[in-house]
Design a protein around this motif. Structure first.
Motif, PDB file in Angstrom:
ATOM      1  N   GLU A  56      31.102  52.461 -69.106  1.00 46.99           N
ATOM      2  CA  GLU A  56      30.129  52.135 -70.139  1.00 46.99           C
ATOM      3  C   GLU A  56      29.386  50.844 -69.811  1.00 46.99           C
ATOM      4  O   GLU A  56      29.965  49.757 -69.917  1.00 46.99           O
ATOM      5  CB  GLU A  56      30.818  51.972 -71.497  1.00 46.99           C
ATOM      6  N   PRO A  84      28.235  53.283 -76.169  1.00 41.29           N
ATOM      7  CA  PRO A  84      27.591  54.572 -75.916  1.00 41.29           C
ATOM      8  C   PRO A  84      28.444  55.777 -76.289  1.00 41.29           C
ATOM      9  O   PRO A  84      27.941  56.898 -76.339  1.00 41.29           O
ATOM     10  CB  PRO A  84      27.337  54.534 -74.405  1.00 41.29           C
ATOM     11  N   ASP A 104      32.948  49.355 -72.527  1.00 42.26           N
ATOM     12  CA  ASP A 104      31.832  48.421 -72.459  1.00 42.26           C
ATOM     13  C   ASP A 104      32.258  46.964 -72.477  1.00 42.26           C
ATOM     14  O   ASP A 104      31.684  46.145 -71.755  1.00 42.26           O
ATOM     15  CB  ASP A 104      30.850  48.690 -73.612  1.00 42.26           C
TER      16      ASP A 104
END
Length: 444
Positions: free
Chosen positions: A338, A343, A362
């Motif tokens: 990510e 996402p 992320d």
């Protein structure tokens, strides 16, 4: 643990609730005091401001701006400022929440913060954008500072915007204050390597992890959703290292070639003219249609198609909630890194995990940006600046160390990398929060 969000926007409340739900699994693997949990349920401070701007035609428009400092236990708040039509307080609070854990995960002496202004920046001239950016700082100047809350670029903001903001803050304070903003132009105290930091940090994570999964440059295919600053640079790094980047896309569509794409050629067509990132893109009309990567000459695909490609590695580098419960069952990639913030929804996480698809989160993968922002802040405070090679070496050391630590937690506890990342961050946050005193310290 449920965190509190403003209740006026149900869709964004869902985003914030989704963000906090990621902690539930991690809480089973940490020892966290009730005091620490209580503090993390609410942002420390939220600010909403109106920003009147005199437009080029003489009219007056008033824009809505926000800044949220979620937690500053480990140091001043740190987070970007985004210009986007969908910016609202709930979204900014969610992003500040994520930043809190990202900074703790990377062991940076920062808390989490975020800011934004609700607008479509493509509709404004450069003069209007400058007046808006300076007006935003006028409105929040007492809320930020090099030791309070430090700004950085985000969606549709760049080094030029950061330069305006730093300059305006310095005018207000009547002294040079480069440390209030990171991601500035080099001439105004920016750091070497900042423009590619997010991509390079992601590349450091990937090249540390992929060999453990028996994925090497010669046998690994990659698809990247999002060909902006981070996605394009990461595609370049992977292409140069010998990975086969078979698909890329931007907001208008994408291209796919099973044999691999010529990333330098695509970047040549996609590249912006200097200083125009917030305005119209520089395009070669005979080859490049509507400022997208969809007419280079390979197979045209949609963003949705790209996510479903049969590749080894999928990299979402665009916006939030691209993979949800609706399409998670169609994802064919073996590994997902990510680069965008959020996402994958929490519901999609469950589906992907059940199908054996490994997700690298992320808050780890895209942390190169905030890490080099930290380096910039340190250089500003010391008045001594590092070479690009020094920045790259320091970034690699930091990213690899925290990736290795997170991987070790995941293996030891047989949990996902996302849960392991939150465990690692929560341990650091809990220690800092408890250092200020807990209920046990007052019982005698």
């Amino acid at each position: 643990m449920t965190i509190q969000a403003p209740a006026h926007n149900p869709s964004q409340l869902s985003l914030l609730s989704d963000a906090s739900s990621r902690l539930e699994k991690a809480l089973h693997h940490v020892v966290l005091s009730n005091d620490a949990l209580g503090r993390l349920r609410f942002p420390k401070a939220s600010l909403s401001v109106s920003i009147p701007v005199r437009m080029d035609d003489g009219s007056l428009r008033v824009f809505q701006g926000y800044r949220v400092r979620y937690d500053d236990t480990r140091g001043p708040g740190k987070g970007g400022v985004r210009y986007h039509p969908h910016v609202c307080l709930d979204e900014v609070q969610s992003l500040a929440f994520w930043m809190t854990f990202k900074c703790a995960l990377l062991n940076l002496p920062f808390g989490g913060a975020k800011g934004g202004i609700t607008l479509n920046p493509k509709e404004l001239s450069r003069h209007e954008l400058e007046r808006l950016s300076r007006g935003y700082i006028d409105a929040i100047a007492d809320f930020i500072g090099p030791d309070i809350d430090i700004l950085a670029p985000d969606v549709y903001t760049n080094a030029m915007v950061m330069g305006w903001m730093m300059d305006q803050y310095s005018i207000i304070k009547r002294k040079a204050s480069p440390g209030v903003v990171t991601g500035k132009p080099l001439a105004l105290g920016g750091s070497q390597g900042r423009d590619t930091a997010t991509a390079m940090g992601a590349y450091n994570v990937m090249t540390h992890i992929l060999p453990k999964l028996d994925q090497h440059p010669g046998n690994t295919t990659v698809a990247i959703q999002g060909f902006g600053n981070a996605g394009a640079a990461l595609a370049t790094f992977l292409h140069q290292a010998g990975y086969r980047v078979v698909a890329v896309s931007d907001s208008e569509g994408g291209i796919y070639a099973s044999q691999g794409l010529d990333i330098p050629k695509i970047r040549e067509y996609k590249r912006d003219s200097p200083g125009e990132r917030l305005r119209q893109r520089h395009s070669i009309q005979s080859i490049y249609c509507h400022d997208t990567v969809c007419n280079i000459g390979e197979e045209i695909i949609s963003n949705g198609d790209l996510l479903k490609l049969d590749v080894d590695v999928l990299i979402p580098a665009a916006l939030e909630n691209q993979i949800t419960a609706a399409n998670a069952g169609e994802i064919q990639a073996r590994y997902i890194f990510e680069v965008a913030n959020g996402p994958i929804s929490s519901a999609a996480d469950e589906i992907l995990d059940g199908r054996g698809i490994l997700v690298f989160p992320d808050i780890l993968v895209n942390a190169g940006g905030v890490t080099v922002s930290y380096f910039e802040w340190v250089q500003n405070r010391n008045g001594f600046y590092w070479t690009e090679a020094e920045v790259g070496d320091r970034l690699n050391t930091k990213m690899v160390a925290e990736t290795a630590a997170t991987w070790a937690i995941a293996q030891e506890k047989s949990i996902s990398m996302r849960t392991a990342a939150y465990v690692h961050a929560l341990n650091r946050l809990g220690e800092a929060l408890d250092a200020k005193g807990t209920q046990d310290d007052y019982l005698s």
